[in-house]
Design a protein around this motif. Structure first.
Motif, PDB file in Angstrom:
ATOM      1  N   MET A 296       0.961  -1.337   0.078  1.00 48.76           N
ATOM      2  CA  MET A 296      -0.017   0.043   0.089  1.00 48.76           C
ATOM      3  C   MET A 296       0.968   1.209  -0.105  1.00 48.76           C
ATOM      4  SD  MET A 296      -2.698  -1.359  -0.356  1.00 48.76           S
ATOM      5  CE  MET A 296      -4.033  -0.362  -0.513  1.00 48.76           C
ATOM      6  N   ARG A 297       2.135   1.089   0.628  1.00 49.78           N
ATOM      7  CA  ARG A 297       2.902   2.389   0.438  1.00 49.78           C
ATOM      8  C   ARG A 297       3.400   2.792  -0.824  1.00 49.78           C
ATOM      9  NH1 ARG A 297       5.899   0.252   5.101  1.00 49.78           N
ATOM     10  NH2 ARG A 297       7.764  -0.525   3.979  1.00 49.78           N
ATOM     11  N   ARG A 298       3.239   1.865  -1.579  1.00 51.35           N
ATOM     12  CA  ARG A 298       3.787   2.081  -3.047  1.00 51.35           C
ATOM     13  C   ARG A 298       2.787   3.190  -3.607  1.00 51.35           C
ATOM     14  NH1 ARG A 298       8.280   1.338  -3.061  1.00 51.35           N
ATOM     15  NH2 ARG A 298       8.625   1.469  -5.462  1.00 51.35           N
ATOM     16  N   ARG A 299       1.632   3.107  -3.291  1.00 51.61           N
ATOM     17  CA  ARG A 299       0.661   4.019  -3.991  1.00 51.61           C
ATOM     18  C   ARG A 299       0.980   5.325  -3.471  1.00 51.61           C
ATOM     19  NH1 ARG A 299      -4.638  -0.019  -3.972  1.00 51.61           N
ATOM     20  NH2 ARG A 299      -3.346  -1.840  -4.606  1.00 51.61           N
ATOM     21  N   THR A 300       1.276   5.410  -2.171  1.00 50.36           N
ATOM     22  CA  THR A 300       1.674   6.779  -1.731  1.00 50.36           C
ATOM     23  C   THR A 300       2.722   7.243  -2.268  1.00 50.36           C
ATOM     24  OG1 THR A 300       0.835   5.468   0.449  1.00 50.36           O
ATOM     25  CG2 THR A 300       1.236   8.097   0.959  1.00 50.36           C
ATOM     26  N   ARG A 301       3.732   6.513  -2.432  1.00 50.59           N
ATOM     27  CA  ARG A 301       5.006   6.943  -2.930  1.00 50.59           C
ATOM     28  C   ARG A 301       5.028   7.379  -4.234  1.00 50.59           C
ATOM     29  NH1 ARG A 301       9.327   9.433  -2.534  1.00 50.59           N
ATOM     30  NH2 ARG A 301      11.081   8.588  -3.887  1.00 50.59           N
ATOM     31  N   VAL A 302       4.171   6.781  -5.098  1.00 52.12           N
ATOM     32  CA  VAL A 302       3.878   7.306  -6.384  1.00 52.12           C
ATOM     33  C   VAL A 302       3.208   8.753  -6.420  1.00 52.12           C
ATOM     34  CG1 VAL A 302       2.786   7.174  -8.517  1.00 52.12           C
ATOM     35  CG2 VAL A 302       3.979   5.010  -7.627  1.00 52.12           C
ATOM     36  N   VAL A 303       2.241   9.023  -5.521  1.00 55.80           N
ATOM     37  CA  VAL A 303       1.612  10.350  -5.489  1.00 55.80           C
ATOM     38  C   VAL A 303       2.699  11.291  -5.084  1.00 55.80           C
ATOM     39  CG1 VAL A 303       0.063  11.543  -4.160  1.00 55.80           C
ATOM     40  CG2 VAL A 303      -0.608   9.310  -4.918  1.00 55.80           C
ATOM     41  N   GLU A 304       3.711  10.839  -3.884  1.00 53.89           N
ATOM     42  CA  GLU A 304       4.493  11.852  -3.639  1.00 53.89           C
ATOM     43  C   GLU A 304       5.618  12.073  -4.655  1.00 53.89           C
ATOM     44  OE1 GLU A 304       4.300  13.712  -1.399  1.00 53.89           O
ATOM     45  OE2 GLU A 304       2.562  12.526  -0.860  1.00 53.89           O
ATOM     46  N   LEU A 305       5.979  11.100  -5.376  1.00 48.70           N
ATOM     47  CA  LEU A 305       6.924  11.420  -6.448  1.00 48.70           C
ATOM     48  C   LEU A 305       6.539  12.133  -7.523  1.00 48.70           C
ATOM     49  CD1 LEU A 305       8.760   7.899  -7.234  1.00 48.70           C
ATOM     50  CD2 LEU A 305       9.746  10.204  -6.983  1.00 48.70           C
ATOM     51  N   LEU A 413       6.693   9.335 -15.168  1.00 51.17           N
ATOM     52  CA  LEU A 413       7.053   8.416 -13.947  1.00 51.17           C
ATOM     53  C   LEU A 413       6.610   7.138 -14.452  1.00 51.17           C
ATOM     54  CD1 LEU A 413       5.979   9.095 -10.497  1.00 51.17           C
ATOM     55  CD2 LEU A 413       6.031   7.060 -11.374  1.00 51.17           C
ATOM     56  N   ASP A 414       7.661   6.216 -14.560  1.00 52.94           N
ATOM     57  CA  ASP A 414       7.569   4.671 -15.026  1.00 52.94           C
ATOM     58  C   ASP A 414       7.290   3.896 -13.832  1.00 52.94           C
ATOM     59  OD1 ASP A 414       7.594   2.392 -16.095  1.00 52.94           O
ATOM     60  OD2 ASP A 414       9.773   2.633 -16.677  1.00 52.94           O
ATOM     61  N   GLY A 415       5.878   3.846 -13.341  1.00 54.55           N
ATOM     62  CA  GLY A 415       5.352   3.056 -12.492  1.00 54.55           C
ATOM     63  C   GLY A 415       5.776   1.534 -12.496  1.00 54.55           C
ATOM     64  N   ARG A 416       6.140   0.867 -13.481  1.00 55.63           N
ATOM     65  CA  ARG A 416       6.515  -0.359 -13.730  1.00 55.63           C
ATOM     66  C   ARG A 416       7.839  -0.705 -14.190  1.00 55.63           C
ATOM     67  NH1 ARG A 416       2.135  -3.576 -11.094  1.00 55.63           N
ATOM     68  NH2 ARG A 416       0.207  -2.442 -11.415  1.00 55.63           N
ATOM     69  N   ASN A 417       8.654   0.357 -13.843  1.00 56.64           N
ATOM     70  CA  ASN A 417       9.995   0.059 -14.320  1.00 56.64           C
ATOM     71  C   ASN A 417      10.338  -0.505 -15.830  1.00 56.64           C
ATOM     72  OD1 ASN A 417      10.977   1.601 -12.284  1.00 56.64           O
ATOM     73  ND2 ASN A 417      10.984  -0.325 -10.877  1.00 56.64           N
ATOM     74  N   ARG A 432      11.508   9.239 -14.205  1.00 54.21           N
ATOM     75  CA  ARG A 432      11.583   8.765 -12.781  1.00 54.21           C
ATOM     76  C   ARG A 432      11.155   7.389 -12.860  1.00 54.21           C
ATOM     77  NH1 ARG A 432      12.288  12.050  -8.290  1.00 54.21           N
ATOM     78  NH2 ARG A 432      12.886   9.853  -7.457  1.00 54.21           N
ATOM     79  N   GLY A 433      11.955   6.314 -12.349  1.00 56.30           N
ATOM     80  CA  GLY A 433      11.308   5.110 -12.257  1.00 56.30           C
ATOM     81  C   GLY A 433      11.041   4.808 -10.771  1.00 56.30           C
ATOM     82  N   LEU A 434      10.874   3.635 -10.224  1.00 52.09           N
ATOM     83  CA  LEU A 434      10.656   3.356  -8.945  1.00 52.09           C
ATOM     84  C   LEU A 434      12.021   2.528  -8.284  1.00 52.09           C
ATOM     85  CD1 LEU A 434       6.698   2.576  -8.750  1.00 52.09           C
ATOM     86  CD2 LEU A 434       8.109   4.800  -8.192  1.00 52.09           C
ATOM     87  N   GLY A 435      12.544   3.114  -7.586  1.00 52.14           N
ATOM     88  CA  GLY A 435      13.751   2.230  -6.832  1.00 52.14           C
ATOM     89  C   GLY A 435      14.723   2.516  -7.964  1.00 52.14           C
ATOM     90  N   ARG A 436      14.752   3.428  -8.795  1.00 53.80           N
ATOM     91  CA  ARG A 436      15.891   3.533  -9.781  1.00 53.80           C
ATOM     92  C   ARG A 436      16.453   4.910  -9.624  1.00 53.80           C
ATOM     93  NH1 ARG A 436      13.497   1.832 -15.532  1.00 53.80           N
ATOM     94  NH2 ARG A 436      15.774   0.992 -15.822  1.00 53.80           N
ATOM     95  N   PRO A 437      17.840   5.299  -9.832  1.00 56.69           N
ATOM     96  CA  PRO A 437      18.414   6.467  -9.703  1.00 56.69           C
ATOM     97  C   PRO A 437      17.675   7.402 -10.868  1.00 56.69           C
ATOM     98  CG  PRO A 437      20.301   4.955 -10.366  1.00 56.69           C
ATOM     99  CD  PRO A 437      18.653   4.124 -10.229  1.00 56.69           C
TER     100      PRO A 437
END
Ligand code: UGA
Length: 437
Positions: A296-305, A413-417, A432-437
């Motif tokens: 569930m934190r992933r969803r919040t993280r994407v909103v913040e990103l 923002l690439d939510g699926r890398n 921006r990816g998730l967990g990528r520099p």
């Protein structure tokens, strides 16, 4: 063999069609008259690749019919219970009212040697309870638990070519009288080499929930690594490639991103925790609470990103979300992380347009306040940021140069890398990816 399939939702409709494809004479039964009318006309009530073609093919043979009348189950040797077990409202446990209704509705139409086969995902202990009910009505009838492992988007091939078959019988014995009958039902996949395991009832029920819990854990594990990668400036996709080369770990289900959704994994891990609590074994599954929380934190993280990407404010920003389904090749939006992110962004003042090749109708029913546009070119028009949240093939193949002229600002923002970050950056995009520099 004559078989009945009770419940013609995702699982049942596919199962009925596949049983007919395997050569059986099948009646699919559901209380929803509209669904039955669609299926009778060989139209799938949901998007599943290959299903409509299969429905047409088997209906032409005359081996498949659909009905709203439970009495049509009479005369079948095997009755599959394929109804849904959604999460109870406001609780973690599974709602078994559809399973209970299916079994009690079937009771008057059972003949002494029939076999009732449960395929729905149920809390452990359900099979034993239902078996007792069935035996009170008709002592000669046996109940087998035969969990289903099909994935949406691959449902037809998963059913015709399963990677294993599990038969949970009352005494767990290989000599149970139901086994040769089920072997005949699944004759083709068994002949093709599908392994078959015989277990007792509770083990068969647990196989299903344990498998889904393991998959959910694998996804949350890699998403937790993504959080760490972000903190440390590392790349989770390369990390997954490298650890996945250890075949004890394996690369599958190690795709970090916006997390898991759908009608199965989220509700199954919650129901599993609830059931463990009832059995006094809740400690064994407390880790699943963390699996759920990471997800569930992933969803919040994407909103913040997205807010960061839009220079600190979402107010009035035009955001285009690519993907509404919980995964590609599906029009299912149940607990879709993509849609829940879209709704959050809208709540925080962004103007959100959602695109999806198949799921717009379902998404609009769920979240009517969002804007929808099926045409990607129109959907991205003058966007301040794009969010790729469901990795449909057509989104993976988008051309950053062509798209660059349509948007207001080149931010993605690439939510699926799944995109080539270097290619997008070279085309002038802030990627921006998730967990990528
Ligand atoms: C899942 C199981 O995979 C099936 O084996 C099971 O039969 C089914 O639930 C069920 O219980 O009926 P499904 O819900 O169709 O199948 O979807 P999955 O392919 O498992 O994907 C679930 C979610 O995980 C999706 O939102 C997907 O995007 C996400 N996911 C998957 C990731 O975020 N990362 C990955 O690496 C893999």
């Amino acid at each position: 063999m004559r078989v009945s399939v009770i419940g013609c939702g995702y699982l049942g409709a596919v199962h009925a069609a596949c049983m007919a494809k395997l050569g059986h004479e099948v009646v699919g039964i559901d209380v929803d008259a509209e669904k039955i009318a669609e299926l009778s006309a060989a139209r799938a009530p949901f998007y599943e690749p290959g299903l409509e073609e299969l429905l047409r093919e088997v209906q032409d043979t005359g081996r498949l019919m659909f009905s709203t009348d439970m009495s049509d189950a009479h005369g079948s040797a095997v009755h599959f219970i394929c109804v849904g077990t959604p999460q109870k409202k406001g609780e973690n446990g599974a709602d078994l009212s559809f399973v209970d209704a299916a079994v009690s509705g079937l009771l008057p139409f059972l003949s002494p040697q029939d076999i009732v086969v449960g395929k729905s995902t149920v809390p452990v202990g359900t099979a034993a309870r239902l078996s007792a009910i069935v035996k009170t009505q008709e002592p000669g009838v046996d109940l087998v638990w035969n969990p289903e492992f099909l994935r949406e988007g691959h449902a037809v091939s998963d059913t015709l070519h399963p990677d294993r078959l599990v038969y949970g019988v009352a005494d767990g014995s290989e000599d149970h009288r139901t086994i040769p009958v089920l072997d005949a039902v699944y004759g083709k996949p068994l002949a093709a080499g599908t392994p078959r395991l015989v277990t007792d009832h509770p083990t068969a029920e647990l196989v299903k929930t344990a498998a889904n819990s393991f998959l959910a854990t694998k996804i949350s594990f890699i998403n937790a690594m993504a959080e760490l990668c972000e903190a440390a400036g590392a790349d989770v996709t390369r990390l997954a490639d490298a650890i996945g080369m250890d075949d004890r770990i394996g690369r599958k289900f190690l795709n970090a991103g916006i997390g898991f959704g759908g009608g199965c994994l989220p509700k199954d891990i919650r129901a599993f925790m609830a059931r463990a609590g009832e059995l006094g074994a809740d400690q064994a599954l407390t880790f699943l609470r963390e699996v759920d929380a990471i997800n569930m934190r992933r969803r919040t993280r994407v909103v913040e990103l997205t807010r960061e990407l839009c220079e600190g404010s979402l107010l009035g920003k035009r955001i285009t979300v690519l993907g509404a389904a919980f995964k590609p090749e599906s029009d299912d939006v149940r607990d879709s992380p993509a849609l829940s992110i879209a709704a959050q962004l809208q709540l925080q003042g962004a103007v959100v347009t959602v695109s999806d090749p198949k799921a717009i109708k379902n998404a609009a029913t769920r979240f009517p306040e969002l804007h929808y546009q099926a045409d990607v070119e129109l959907a991205v028009d003058r966007a301040d940021a794009l969010l790729l949240l469901t990795e449909w093939e057509e989104y993976r193949e988008l051309d950053p140069y062509a798209l660059g002229d349509s948007v207001a600002t080149r931010r993605i923002l690439d939510g699926r890398n799944v995109l080539d970050a270097a290619k997008w950056r070279a085309a002038g995009w802030t990627y921006r990816g998730l967990g990528r520099p």
